[in-house]
Design a protein around this motif. Structure first.
Motif, PDB file in Angstrom:
ATOM      1  N   VAL A  45      -0.855   2.207   9.946  1.00 15.39           N
ATOM      2  CA  VAL A  45       0.137   3.257  10.171  1.00 15.39           C
ATOM      3  C   VAL A  45       0.336   3.487  11.666  1.00 15.39           C
ATOM      4  CG1 VAL A  45       0.579   5.721   9.874  1.00 15.39           C
ATOM      5  CG2 VAL A  45      -0.243   4.376   7.953  1.00 15.39           C
ATOM      6  N   LEU A  46      -0.748   3.504  12.416  1.00 14.04           N
ATOM      7  CA  LEU A  46      -0.629   3.730  13.858  1.00 14.04           C
ATOM      8  C   LEU A  46       0.084   2.581  14.570  1.00 14.04           C
ATOM      9  CD1 LEU A  46      -4.091   5.369  14.609  1.00 14.04           C
ATOM     10  CD2 LEU A  46      -1.862   6.480  14.456  1.00 14.04           C
ATOM     11  N   CYS A  47      -0.011   1.383  14.041  1.00 16.72           N
ATOM     12  CA  CYS A  47       0.685   0.237  14.650  1.00 16.72           C
ATOM     13  C   CYS A  47       2.196   0.309  14.464  1.00 16.72           C
ATOM     14  CB  CYS A  47       0.147  -1.066  14.068  1.00 16.72           C
ATOM     15  SG  CYS A  47      -1.481  -1.492  14.697  1.00 16.72           S
ATOM     16  N   LYS A  48       2.645   1.126  13.539  1.00 13.87           N
ATOM     17  CA  LYS A  48       4.086   1.245  13.298  1.00 13.87           C
ATOM     18  C   LYS A  48       4.816   1.791  14.518  1.00 13.87           C
ATOM     19  CE  LYS A  48       3.863  -0.013   9.031  1.00 13.87           C
ATOM     20  NZ  LYS A  48       4.067  -1.399   8.749  1.00 13.87           N
ATOM     21  N   ILE A  49       4.161   2.628  15.304  1.00 10.93           N
ATOM     22  CA  ILE A  49       4.831   3.227  16.452  1.00 10.93           C
ATOM     23  C   ILE A  49       5.292   2.155  17.438  1.00 10.93           C
ATOM     24  CG2 ILE A  49       2.798   3.712  17.859  1.00 10.93           C
ATOM     25  CD1 ILE A  49       5.750   6.070  17.460  1.00 10.93           C
ATOM     26  N   ALA A  50       4.504   1.117  17.623  1.00  8.37           N
ATOM     27  CA  ALA A  50       4.890   0.047  18.542  1.00  8.37           C
ATOM     28  C   ALA A  50       6.145  -0.666  18.050  1.00  8.37           C
ATOM     29  CB  ALA A  50       3.748  -0.945  18.718  1.00  8.37           C
ATOM     30  N   SER A  51       6.213  -0.945  16.757  1.00 11.78           N
ATOM     31  CA  SER A  51       7.393  -1.636  16.237  1.00 11.78           C
ATOM     32  C   SER A  51       8.631  -0.743  16.285  1.00 11.78           C
ATOM     33  CB  SER A  51       7.136  -2.146  14.817  1.00 11.78           C
ATOM     34  OG  SER A  51       6.911  -1.076  13.936  1.00 11.78           O
ATOM     35  N   VAL A  52       8.449   0.556  16.075  1.00 11.31           N
ATOM     36  CA  VAL A  52       9.591   1.470  16.152  1.00 11.31           C
ATOM     37  C   VAL A  52      10.084   1.576  17.592  1.00 11.31           C
ATOM     38  CG1 VAL A  52      10.283   3.892  15.909  1.00 11.31           C
ATOM     39  CG2 VAL A  52       9.009   2.773  14.088  1.00 11.31           C
ATOM     40  N   LEU A  53       9.163   1.701  18.547  1.00  4.49           N
ATOM     41  CA  LEU A  53       9.567   1.774  19.951  1.00  4.49           C
ATOM     42  C   LEU A  53      10.269   0.492  20.393  1.00  4.49           C
ATOM     43  CD1 LEU A  53       6.526   3.556  21.606  1.00  4.49           C
ATOM     44  CD2 LEU A  53       8.819   4.475  21.233  1.00  4.49           C
ATOM     45  N   LEU A  54       9.750  -0.634  19.968  1.00  3.78           N
ATOM     46  CA  LEU A  54      10.383  -1.910  20.288  1.00  3.78           C
ATOM     47  C   LEU A  54      11.802  -1.953  19.726  1.00  3.78           C
ATOM     48  CD1 LEU A  54       9.814  -4.707  21.576  1.00  3.78           C
ATOM     49  CD2 LEU A  54       9.173  -5.477  19.302  1.00  3.78           C
ATOM     50  N   ASN A  55      11.951  -1.508  18.510  1.00  8.50           N
ATOM     51  CA  ASN A  55      13.260  -1.473  17.862  1.00  8.50           C
ATOM     52  C   ASN A  55      14.217  -0.565  18.621  1.00  8.50           C
ATOM     53  OD1 ASN A  55      15.394  -1.567  16.087  1.00  8.50           O
ATOM     54  ND2 ASN A  55      14.277  -0.745  14.362  1.00  8.50           N
ATOM     55  N   VAL A  56      13.741   0.611  19.047  1.00  7.60           N
ATOM     56  CA  VAL A  56      14.600   1.559  19.755  1.00  7.60           C
ATOM     57  C   VAL A  56      15.064   0.985  21.089  1.00  7.60           C
ATOM     58  CG1 VAL A  56      14.592   3.794  20.951  1.00  7.60           C
ATOM     59  CG2 VAL A  56      13.694   3.619  18.627  1.00  7.60           C
ATOM     60  N   PHE A  57      14.162   0.303  21.795  1.00  9.49           N
ATOM     61  CA  PHE A  57      14.501  -0.201  23.126  1.00  9.49           C
ATOM     62  C   PHE A  57      15.310  -1.493  23.106  1.00  9.49           C
ATOM     63  CE2 PHE A  57      10.669   2.339  24.419  1.00  9.49           C
ATOM     64  CZ  PHE A  57      11.405   3.303  25.103  1.00  9.49           C
ATOM     65  N   ILE A  58      15.193  -2.290  22.063  1.00 10.51           N
ATOM     66  CA  ILE A  58      15.855  -3.597  22.054  1.00 10.51           C
ATOM     67  C   ILE A  58      17.202  -3.566  21.330  1.00 10.51           C
ATOM     68  CG2 ILE A  58      15.677  -5.954  21.208  1.00 10.51           C
ATOM     69  CD1 ILE A  58      12.749  -5.906  21.799  1.00 10.51           C
TER      70      ILE A  58
END
Length: 87
Positions: A45-58
């Motif tokens: 669950v905590l690893c999801k934040i990295a994928s969401v941030l990547l999605n927002v920035f890219i």
């Protein structure tokens, strides 16, 4: 698609994708052997934040503000997790 051609680059990308997938699976199984089920779930669950941030920035099409807020609330709640003491 009938117009797709199997180029060296396409096969290379497919191969590398498979290698990365096997590596992620191996790491997941290895972690699952070393920690409790709750800790494993929390790490996921905590690893999801990295994928969401990547999605927002890219990309320009990403989660809604409500979805990101809900995720942040879940992440913040996850920070309070502690392993129970052994009896």
């Amino acid at each position: 698609d009938a117009n797709f051609a199997w180029t060296v680059h396409a096969v290379g990308a497919l191969f590398m994708s498979c290698v990365v997938g096997v590596g992620i699976s191996y790491a997941g199984f290895n972690l699952r052997k070393q920690v409790t089920a709750t800790t494993f779930t929390l790490v996921g669950v905590l690893c999801k934040i990295a994928s969401v941030l990547l999605n927002v920035f890219i990309w320009d099409k990403h989660a809604s503000t409500t979805g990101i807020t809900a995720l942040v609330v879940c992440i913040m709640a996850g920070t309070f997790y502690q392993q129970s003491k052994k009896r």
